[in-house]
Design a protein around this motif. Structure first.
Motif, mmCIF file in Angstrom:
data_model
loop_
_atom_site.group_PDB
_atom_site.id
_atom_site.type_symbol
_atom_site.label_atom_id
_atom_site.label_comp_id
_atom_site.label_asym_id
_atom_site.label_seq_id
_atom_site.Cartn_x
_atom_site.Cartn_y
_atom_site.Cartn_z
ATOM 1 N N VAL A 153 0.714 -1.437 -0.084
ATOM 2 C CA VAL A 153 0.096 -0.040 0.124
ATOM 3 C C VAL A 153 0.819 1.237 -0.036
ATOM 4 C CG1 VAL A 153 -1.660 1.251 1.033
ATOM 5 C CG2 VAL A 153 -1.848 -1.230 1.294
ATOM 6 N N LEU A 154 0.793 2.133 -0.834
ATOM 7 C CA LEU A 154 1.630 3.354 -1.466
ATOM 8 C C LEU A 154 0.770 4.700 -0.860
ATOM 9 C CD1 LEU A 154 4.074 4.371 -3.012
ATOM 10 C CD2 LEU A 154 2.507 4.235 -4.935
ATOM 11 N N TYR A 155 1.640 5.402 -0.144
ATOM 12 C CA TYR A 155 1.050 6.938 0.000
ATOM 13 C C TYR A 155 2.300 7.667 -0.850
ATOM 14 C CZ TYR A 155 -1.979 5.321 3.711
ATOM 15 O OH TYR A 155 -2.910 4.637 4.379
ATOM 16 N N MET A 156 1.882 8.767 -1.489
ATOM 17 C CA MET A 156 2.981 9.617 -2.171
ATOM 18 C C MET A 156 3.173 10.936 -1.286
ATOM 19 S SD MET A 156 3.868 7.881 -4.842
ATOM 20 C CE MET A 156 4.982 9.106 -5.574
ATOM 21 N N ALA A 349 8.549 11.400 -3.362
ATOM 22 C CA ALA A 349 8.914 10.471 -2.366
ATOM 23 C C ALA A 349 7.441 9.779 -2.135
ATOM 24 C CB ALA A 349 9.060 11.350 -0.947
ATOM 25 N N ALA A 350 7.854 8.501 -1.050
ATOM 26 C CA ALA A 350 6.669 7.521 -0.794
ATOM 27 C C ALA A 350 6.832 6.753 0.456
ATOM 28 C CB ALA A 350 6.566 6.666 -1.877
ATOM 29 N N VAL A 351 5.711 6.501 0.904
ATOM 30 C CA VAL A 351 5.747 5.613 2.081
ATOM 31 C C VAL A 351 4.961 4.266 1.650
ATOM 32 C CG1 VAL A 351 5.028 5.333 4.413
ATOM 33 C CG2 VAL A 351 5.820 7.586 3.744
ATOM 34 N N VAL A 352 5.396 3.190 1.951
ATOM 35 C CA VAL A 352 5.039 1.960 1.703
ATOM 36 C C VAL A 352 4.640 0.999 2.887
ATOM 37 C CG1 VAL A 352 4.883 -0.169 0.249
ATOM 38 C CG2 VAL A 352 5.621 1.833 -0.867
ATOM 39 N N THR A 353 3.660 0.613 3.108
ATOM 40 C CA THR A 353 3.354 -0.165 4.303
ATOM 41 C C THR A 353 2.302 -1.452 3.838
ATOM 42 O OG1 THR A 353 2.760 -0.126 6.460
ATOM 43 C CG2 THR A 353 1.410 1.201 5.019
ATOM 44 N N THR A 354 1.644 -2.032 5.017
ATOM 45 C CA THR A 354 0.742 -3.280 4.613
ATOM 46 C C THR A 354 -0.438 -2.678 4.763
ATOM 47 O OG1 THR A 354 0.808 -3.478 7.075
ATOM 48 C CG2 THR A 354 2.602 -4.587 6.025
ATOM 49 N N GLU A 355 -1.463 -3.475 4.380
ATOM 50 C CA GLU A 355 -2.964 -3.068 4.154
ATOM 51 C C GLU A 355 -3.320 -3.032 5.851
ATOM 52 O OE1 GLU A 355 -7.267 -4.847 2.326
ATOM 53 O OE2 GLU A 355 -5.191 -6.069 2.385
ATOM 54 N N GLU A 356 -3.075 -3.840 6.658
ATOM 55 C CA GLU A 356 -3.580 -3.673 7.986
ATOM 56 C C GLU A 356 -3.063 -2.259 8.751
ATOM 57 O OE1 GLU A 356 -3.312 -6.201 12.116
ATOM 58 O OE2 GLU A 356 -1.783 -6.549 10.667
ATOM 59 N N ILE A 357 -1.631 -1.967 8.287
ATOM 60 C CA ILE A 357 -1.366 -0.714 9.067
ATOM 61 C C ILE A 357 -2.075 0.357 8.449
ATOM 62 C CG2 ILE A 357 0.646 1.009 9.321
ATOM 63 C CD1 ILE A 357 2.314 -1.606 9.650
ATOM 64 N N ALA A 358 -2.135 0.335 7.032
ATOM 65 C CA ALA A 358 -2.762 1.774 6.015
ATOM 66 C C ALA A 358 -4.272 1.540 6.473
ATOM 67 C CB ALA A 358 -2.635 1.132 4.645
ATOM 68 N N ASN A 359 -5.201 0.433 6.886
ATOM 69 C CA ASN A 359 -6.445 0.629 7.276
ATOM 70 C C ASN A 359 -6.613 1.321 8.498
ATOM 71 O OD1 ASN A 359 -7.281 -0.682 4.834
ATOM 72 N ND2 ASN A 359 -7.374 -2.682 5.899
ATOM 73 N N GLY A 372 1.849 12.268 -5.537
ATOM 74 C CA GLY A 372 0.806 11.623 -6.655
ATOM 75 C C GLY A 372 0.659 12.254 -7.789
ATOM 76 N N ASN A 373 1.466 13.386 -7.853
ATOM 77 C CA ASN A 373 1.367 14.307 -9.163
ATOM 78 C C ASN A 373 1.379 13.526 -10.500
ATOM 79 O OD1 ASN A 373 3.177 16.144 -10.978
ATOM 80 N ND2 ASN A 373 1.668 17.305 -10.128
ATOM 81 N N PRO A 374 0.482 13.799 -11.464
ATOM 82 C CA PRO A 374 1.110 13.151 -12.755
ATOM 83 C C PRO A 374 2.312 13.284 -13.188
ATOM 84 C CG PRO A 374 -1.203 14.205 -12.726
ATOM 85 C CD PRO A 374 -0.415 14.838 -11.759
ATOM 86 N N ILE A 375 3.050 14.315 -13.417
ATOM 87 C CA ILE A 375 4.176 14.378 -13.734
ATOM 88 C C ILE A 375 5.220 13.682 -13.058
ATOM 89 C CG2 ILE A 375 6.235 15.857 -14.360
ATOM 90 C CD1 ILE A 375 4.300 17.939 -14.981
#
Length: 503
Positions: A153-156, A349-359, A372-375
């Motif tokens: 699971v990704l957060y930009m 930049a980004a943060v990636v984690t598990t679905e459980e933590i993301a929820n 998450g800008n298109p460019i």
């Protein structure tokens, strides 16, 4: 020898051919009387036609914050970049062995990345993530496919500091705990939460920061209390003796005991998180004893904490053997943060984690206008493609190992070169007054060598708690001849410094 002679002959002819064509074209600098030259480069920069150098300095003095420091006595005015090369306003060429502070991953203005950005600029510059647009979804799928386990699971965000802030925020919400542990000498950014996790006093502004943040001893096997000649996952080990029996590491065990003591004395019984870089970046390319990070994760999880891997500098194949630095330690983090090389210099930049933590984090409204800008996502996708297509991870392993081994010869040659360390193209050269005391090399003397390298067209970084470590983290596209040039320049600069001191 024959290959080297042929290369020197080719370079002389090449530079002789270019010089009458354009005065601002590729320059050749002599290192010494043997006329060793920079590796050739066919790229010719555009003529500089912007603000005069002195006017740039005046604007810098009047209109930009004094907090924005510059490198070198005479700051560089950079005009153009091409792969591992940078060009100033006069067309002078420099080998960038610092990669824009470990940020240019696949090469300055890499053609494929540049072309992808241009196409997206013509299509859609910006829309926030409240709407669907294909670049963010394409990138999310492509990036998370390169992460193991449940890290899907990704957060930009826009910077490493933002990413680390967000990671700690997530950890506190998910665990319901507050305290976080980081390593002394570690750097994780300068925004509110990140500054608390950063353990280098130079970045501390003298105002309240870091509530709930605690530090444990840095497991530095060169400068630390414990360490030996078999501790590191590196082609080059320290020169310290090691009395460990096969399969054991006393240094690892001692540093883990320090972590346990920190938990017992400074933190609550249950903690939110532990954060560490797989290899320290700003801290001076510090490598931990093998097995330390794995044991640390076990201790932290026993106290209810999540484990955060700060991959801002080590990610995207830079360590050579693996795509992510944490994989070299055989650990599985709960959260991974990344920036810098993710966009080859574009702010993302980004943060990636598990679905459980993301929820669990979804109970808080989180919004980032430019995340998450298109460019940004288009560029990020192109970077991932180039790393694979150009074989850059393997190049980091091959060229990086060669560079480390060649640099280790300087450690054997000079008393003031205390340690050479790293993995892939994340390398540190620690300077000391002498190997016996390991006393940090004085900053003013460090600068003499550093400036001399720049005069010969070599750009290096500096870091470490005492600012006595040359940081070598170039674009991952450098070649073996670039590595040899780096070693030759550093050798010549150190030799010249010692000759002056011993006069």
């Amino acid at each position: 020898m024959m290959v080297a002679a042929t290369m020197r002959s080719f370079t002389r002819q090449y530079c002789k051919l270019l010089s009458p064509l354009r005065l601002h074209a590729v320059s050749c600098r002599c290192l010494s009387s043997n006329a060793l030259r920079m590796p050739p480069c066919a790229f010719v920069p555009e003529k500089y036609e912007s603000l005069p150098y002195e006017h740039v300095l005046e604007v810098r003095r009047k209109n930009l914050s004094a907090a924005l420091s510059t490198y070198y006595k005479k700051p560089l005015l950079l005009h153009q970049g091409h792969m591992q090369w940078l060009f100033d306003q006069e067309g002078q060429r420099y080998l960038d062995m610092f990669g824009g502070i470990v940020t240019v991953s696949v090469g300055h203005c890499h053609p494929k990345v540049t072309e992808a950005a241009k196409k997206q600029l013509d299509r859609l510059w910006h829309t926030t993530n409240i709407y669907l647009h294909s670049p963010i979804h394409e990138y999310a799928e492509k990036l998370t496919s390169r992460l193991p386990g449940k890290l899907k699971v990704l957060y930009m965000t826009n910077s490493g500091s933002e990413a680390n802030d967000l990671a700690l925020y997530m950890a506190r919400i998910y665990t319901g705990n507050y305290d976080v542990i980081s390593l002394r000498s570690g750097y994780h950014g300068a925004s509110p939460y990140a500054l608390g996790m950063t353990a280098v006093s130079a970045y501390k502004p003298g105002v309240a920061n870091g509530l709930g943040c605690h530090t444990t001893m840095c497991p530095d096997v060169f400068r630390g209390i414990w360490g030996g000649s078999h501790c590191r996952d590196s082609p080059v080990q320290t020169s310290r003796t090691c009395s460990c029996s096969p399969g054991s590491c006393e240094a690892k065990d001692k540093y883990i005991e320090q972590l346990k003591e920190t938990l017992e004395t400074s933190a609550a019984r249950s903690i939110a998180a532990f954060i560490a870089e797989p290899i320290m970046g700003v801290g001076g390319v510090v490598q931990y004893p093998k097995g330390f990070l794995k044991a640390a994760y076990e201790v932290v999880r026993e106290r209810g904490g999540l484990c955060i891997a700060d991959e801002v500098q080590t990610g995207f194949g830079r360590t050579g053997s693996h795509f992510w630095g944490f994989q070299t330690h055989e650990v599985m983090p709960d959260i991974v943060t990344m920036a810098k090389g993710i966009g080859n210099g574009f702010p993302m930049a980004a943060v990636v984690t598990t679905e459980e933590i993301a929820n669990s984090f979804a109970r808080a409204l989180h919004f980032n206008t430019f995340g998450g800008n298109p460019i940004a996502c288009t560029i990020g996708s192109a970077v991932l493609d180039v790393i694979e297509e150009d074989g850059l991870q393997d190049n980091c392993k091959t060229v990086g190992t060669h560079l480390l081994l060649e640099l280790s010869k300087l450690r054997d040659k000079f008393e003031i070169v205390g340690d050479v360390r790293g993995k892939g193209l994340m390398i540190g050269v620690e300077m000391v007054t002498d190997k016996k005391t390991r006393r940090p090399f004085p900053a003013e003397d460090m600068n003499v060598i550093w400036e001399q390298c720049k005069e010969h067209g070599l750009l290096l970084g500096k870091g470490g708690l005492y600012n006595n470590v040359f940081r070598i983290k170039p674009p991952m596209c450098i070649r073996k001849e670039d590595a040899d040039f780096t070693v030759a320049v550093l050798d010549a600069a150190i030799t010249k410094y010692l000759d002056e001191v011993n006069k």
